[in-house]
Write a protein that holds these residues in place. Structure first.
Motif, PDB file in Angstrom:
ATOM      1  N   ARG A   1       0.831  -1.219   0.000  1.00 44.36           N
ATOM      2  CA  ARG A   1       0.000   0.000   0.000  1.00 44.36           C
ATOM      3  C   ARG A   1       0.860   1.260   0.000  1.00 44.36           C
ATOM      4  N   VAL A   2       1.951   1.223   0.763  1.00 41.56           N
ATOM      5  CA  VAL A   2       2.850   2.383   0.803  1.00 41.56           C
ATOM      6  C   VAL A   2       3.434   2.638  -0.584  1.00 41.56           C
ATOM      7  N   ARG A   3       3.855   1.558  -1.245  1.00 41.69           N
ATOM      8  CA  ARG A   3       4.490   1.733  -2.561  1.00 41.69           C
ATOM      9  C   ARG A   3       3.467   2.213  -3.590  1.00 41.69           C
ATOM     10  N   ARG A   4       2.255   1.715  -3.469  1.00 35.02           N
ATOM     11  CA  ARG A   4       1.207   2.158  -4.411  1.00 35.02           C
ATOM     12  C   ARG A   4       0.807   3.602  -4.164  1.00 35.02           C
ATOM     13  N   SER A   5       0.906   4.044  -2.924  1.00 33.81           N
ATOM     14  CA  SER A   5       0.486   5.416  -2.603  1.00 33.81           C
ATOM     15  C   SER A   5       1.649   6.404  -2.664  1.00 33.81           C
TER      16      SER A   5
ATOM     17  N   ARG B   1       2.090   2.125   8.378  1.00 38.45           N
ATOM     18  CA  ARG B   1       0.705   2.583   8.494  1.00 38.45           C
ATOM     19  C   ARG B   1       0.651   4.111   8.469  1.00 38.45           C
ATOM     20  N   ARG B   2       1.529   4.734   9.214  1.00 33.96           N
ATOM     21  CA  ARG B   2       1.551   6.200   9.279  1.00 33.96           C
ATOM     22  C   ARG B   2       2.025   6.800   7.959  1.00 33.96           C
ATOM     23  N   LEU B   3       3.029   6.178   7.358  1.00 30.98           N
ATOM     24  CA  LEU B   3       3.535   6.688   6.076  1.00 30.98           C
ATOM     25  C   LEU B   3       2.455   6.585   4.998  1.00 30.98           C
ATOM     26  N   CYS B   4       1.722   5.501   5.017  1.00 33.76           N
ATOM     27  CA  CYS B   4       0.641   5.288   4.048  1.00 33.76           C
ATOM     28  C   CYS B   4      -0.434   6.368   4.221  1.00 33.76           C
ATOM     29  N   ALA B   5      -0.762   6.685   5.462  1.00 27.39           N
ATOM     30  CA  ALA B   5      -1.771   7.722   5.727  1.00 27.39           C
ATOM     31  C   ALA B   5      -1.293   9.072   5.194  1.00 27.39           C
ATOM     32  N   GLU B   6      -0.010   9.377   5.420  1.00 26.18           N
ATOM     33  CA  GLU B   6       0.540  10.649   4.916  1.00 26.18           C
ATOM     34  C   GLU B   6       0.514  10.662   3.387  1.00 26.18           C
ATOM     35  N   ASN B   7       0.923   9.550   2.780  1.00 32.47           N
ATOM     36  CA  ASN B   7       0.934   9.463   1.310  1.00 32.47           C
ATOM     37  C   ASN B   7      -0.465   9.683   0.739  1.00 32.47           C
ATOM     38  N   LEU B   8      -1.434   9.004   1.339  1.00 30.76           N
ATOM     39  CA  LEU B   8      -2.804   9.099   0.812  1.00 30.76           C
ATOM     40  C   LEU B   8      -3.325  10.528   0.905  1.00 30.76           C
ATOM     41  N   PHE B   9      -2.940  11.209   1.968  1.00 33.59           N
ATOM     42  CA  PHE B   9      -3.344  12.620   2.088  1.00 33.59           C
ATOM     43  C   PHE B   9      -2.669  13.455   0.999  1.00 33.59           C
ATOM     44  N   LEU B  10      -1.363  13.255   0.835  1.00 33.06           N
ATOM     45  CA  LEU B  10      -0.620  14.045  -0.167  1.00 33.06           C
ATOM     46  C   LEU B  10      -1.138  13.796  -1.582  1.00 33.06           C
ATOM     47  N   ARG B  11      -1.619  12.599  -1.813  1.00 26.96           N
ATOM     48  CA  ARG B  11      -2.116  12.263  -3.166  1.00 26.96           C
ATOM     49  C   ARG B  11      -3.380  13.048  -3.530  1.00 26.96           C
ATOM     50  N   LYS B  12      -3.989  13.684  -2.555  1.00 25.43           N
ATOM     51  CA  LYS B  12      -5.175  14.494  -2.833  1.00 25.43           C
ATOM     52  C   LYS B  12      -4.796  15.797  -3.552  1.00 25.43           C
ATOM     53  N   PHE B  13      -3.486  16.061  -3.603  1.00 30.64           N
ATOM     54  CA  PHE B  13      -3.047  17.330  -4.169  1.00 30.64           C
ATOM     55  C   PHE B  13      -2.157  17.100  -5.383  1.00 30.64           C
ATOM     56  N   ARG B  14      -2.182  18.084  -6.269  1.00 29.00           N
ATOM     57  CA  ARG B  14      -1.367  17.970  -7.485  1.00 29.00           C
ATOM     58  C   ARG B  14       0.100  18.217  -7.159  1.00 29.00           C
ATOM     59  N   ARG B  15       0.954  17.459  -7.854  1.00 31.19           N
ATOM     60  CA  ARG B  15       2.399  17.573  -7.624  1.00 31.19           C
ATOM     61  C   ARG B  15       2.880  19.007  -7.855  1.00 31.19           C
TER      62      ARG B  15
ATOM     63  N   PHE C   1       4.611  15.896   4.504  1.00 36.51           N
ATOM     64  CA  PHE C   1       3.195  15.981   4.824  1.00 36.51           C
ATOM     65  C   PHE C   1       2.851  17.272   5.576  1.00 36.51           C
ATOM     66  N   GLN C   2       3.762  17.667   6.487  1.00 43.92           N
ATOM     67  CA  GLN C   2       3.445  18.767   7.405  1.00 43.92           C
ATOM     68  C   GLN C   2       3.081  20.081   6.705  1.00 43.92           C
ATOM     69  N   PRO C   3       3.923  20.591   5.765  1.00 41.42           N
ATOM     70  CA  PRO C   3       3.552  21.877   5.147  1.00 41.42           C
ATOM     71  C   PRO C   3       2.259  21.793   4.345  1.00 41.42           C
ATOM     72  N   VAL C   4       2.044  20.648   3.717  1.00 43.66           N
ATOM     73  CA  VAL C   4       0.824  20.485   2.914  1.00 43.66           C
ATOM     74  C   VAL C   4      -0.393  20.447   3.835  1.00 43.66           C
ATOM     75  N   TYR C   5      -0.252  19.707   4.910  1.00 42.30           N
ATOM     76  CA  TYR C   5      -1.367  19.592   5.862  1.00 42.30           C
ATOM     77  C   TYR C   5      -1.683  20.949   6.486  1.00 42.30           C
ATOM     78  N   GLN C   6      -0.634  21.683   6.855  1.00 45.58           N
ATOM     79  CA  GLN C   6      -0.853  22.989   7.489  1.00 45.58           C
ATOM     80  C   GLN C   6      -1.528  23.959   6.522  1.00 45.58           C
ATOM     81  N   ALA C   7      -1.057  23.965   5.269  1.00 44.82           N
ATOM     82  CA  ALA C   7      -1.646  24.861   4.270  1.00 44.82           C
ATOM     83  C   ALA C   7      -3.108  24.485   4.028  1.00 44.82           C
ATOM     84  N   ALA C   8      -3.360  23.189   3.906  1.00 46.60           N
ATOM     85  CA  ALA C   8      -4.722  22.722   3.645  1.00 46.60           C
ATOM     86  C   ALA C   8      -5.644  23.059   4.823  1.00 46.60           C
TER      87      ALA C   8
END
Lengths: 159, 257
Positions: B106-110, B169-183, B205-212
């Motif tokens: 899951r981590v590699r896919r995300s 598990r935590r890395l996957c959660a961060e990845n999935l959140f980041l994938r909501k945004f365009r590169r 993840f942190q700057p993206v999460y804070q901005a969002a």
């Protein structure tokens, strides 16, 4: 502050030190073999060797289950022309110390039998009974080779 | 009373004196006597040494003992012997490794194609865990290079496969959140966040999460990730003088999704 019921490795090491009775039994079993080569260890000498085993393990920060390496060392060195009843205890104490020390120095890449065979061959044929030369030169070379994965070093004869 | 008496009767003959705290092995919940544990360690060490050596460094023996305790804990209670409990623990580790493989998939896919060396190196290094993890003898170790820092790090109380799976598990959660945004929205944000977003060991993840989060609070367009100075000023005035604790209680706090 130590929690109730806590167990440390120190506790195990102290338990280990109570187990030198096994070493004494093994040493007593060597008496017949030693007598064939005109060698003898008194009960006091055996006790000293067993105690020195614990000291050697503690000094080298090693742990050992079972009776230890003394029996193997006695079997290997009993036919050496440089060992007699006169120096047997001192030689064994020194060999035992060197054995554990060089197990560490080789980063445990030498198994027990290989190290003992090497020690015996060089003690007899290269160092001519000199424990200082054995531990100061020959075994250092061996362990350096073991660490770097090279072939065993060439023999540098004392004489 | 001598030490051998205690050994045979399964009581601890000496006060436990720790070299360092990490050497402490609390056994109060283990239902195992020192003598039983000693026997298990002895059998375990013999197998580990495979008859080639009669001794081993205390450091290695400590690793073996810690691994045994870790495995016994995973084995749970209710077993007829310590050996049975140990075997149950090993079975549990194997099951956790299966879960870990799925999490890694899951981590590699995300995973995202973001230019950060720590992130990419860690992603490349993760699969090595399964080939290097020696759960028979050193189950508490984490034998792979994991440099990438998570926003919420894995608890220090975890080790071995438990730590690794929680990291995934935590890395996957961060990845999935980041994938909501365009590169092409994330990269400029990272460049504004620090001087060298490609080379520094930073959490992506942190700057993206804070901005969002800031944009969400302002009711702005979140996917743009464009939290300007004016937006920050607005947020500051909105929350200036506000006690943050009641807000966190209301909203559940800024925790990981």
């Amino acid at each position: 502050m130590v929690r109730k019921g806590a167990m440390t490795m120190d506790s195990f090491l102290i338990l280990r030190e109570a187990m030198h009775h096994g070493t004494l039994t093994e040493l007593r079993e060597c008496s017949d073999l030693l007598s064939r080569y005109g060698l003898r260890l008194s009960e006091a000498q055996m006790t000293t060797l067993a105690q020195q085993r614990v000291e050697a393990l503690r000094d080298t920060l090693r742990m050992e289950f079972g009776p230890g390496i003394l029996k193997k060392l006695l079997y290997a060195f009993c036919d050496s022309p440089y060992v007699s009843s006169h120096n047997l205890e001192d030689v064994m104490v020194e060999l035992q110390d060197s054995f554990y020390y060089f197990k560490n120095e080789s980063m445990d890449r030498l198994d027990d039998d290989t190290l003992i065979d090497y020690m015996k061959h060089h003690f007899d044929h290269v160092c001519h009974g000199s424990l200082e030369y054995l531990s100061g030169t020959t075994l250092e070379d061996l362990c350096r080779s073991a660490r770097s994965g090279e072939a065993f070093p060439e023999e540098n004869h004392l004489f | 009373m001598d030490v051998t008496h205690h050994l045979h009767h399964g009581t601890n003959p000496v006060p436990a004196i720790a070299w360092e705290d990490r050497h402490l092995l609390p056994l109060e919940d283990m239902d195992a006597s020192p003598a039983e544990l000693w026997q298990l360690l002895e059998e375990h060490t013999r197998r580990y040494l495979m008859g080639e050596s009669s001794s081993l460094p205390v450091e290695t023996a400590t690793g073996l003992l810690e691994s045994i305790v870790f495995t016994l804990r995973l084995g749970g209670v209710g077993h007829h012997s310590l050996a049975a409990r140990f075997q149950a623990g090993q079975n549990e580790i194997e099951a956790l490794m299966e879960k870990g493989r799925l999490l890694l998939h899951r981590v590699r896919r995300s995973a995202l194609d973001l230019p950060n060396q720590g992130y990419q190196d860690t992603l490349r290094g993760l699969p090595a865990f399964f080939s290097r993890y020696d759960f028979c003898y050193f189950a508490r170790e984490i034998p792979c290079d994991i440099d990438y820092p998570l926003l919420c790090p894995v608890s220090d109380s975890l080790s071995g496969i438990l730590w690794f799976n929680d990291y995934l598990r935590r890395l996957c959660a961060e990845n999935l959140f980041l994938r909501k945004f365009r590169r092409d929205r994330i990269i400029p944000l990272l460049q504004a966040w620090c001087d060298d977003p490609a080379g520094l060991l930073i959490n992506l993840f942190q700057p993206v999460y804070q901005a969002a989060l800031g944009l969400a609070l302002l009711g702005r367009d979140i996917p743009l990730l464009s939290l300007t100075g004016a937006h920050q000023e607005e947020l500051y005035h909105r929350f200036a003088g506000t006690d943050p604790l009641p807000l966190c209680r209301q909203g559940g706090g800024p925790s990981l999704p």
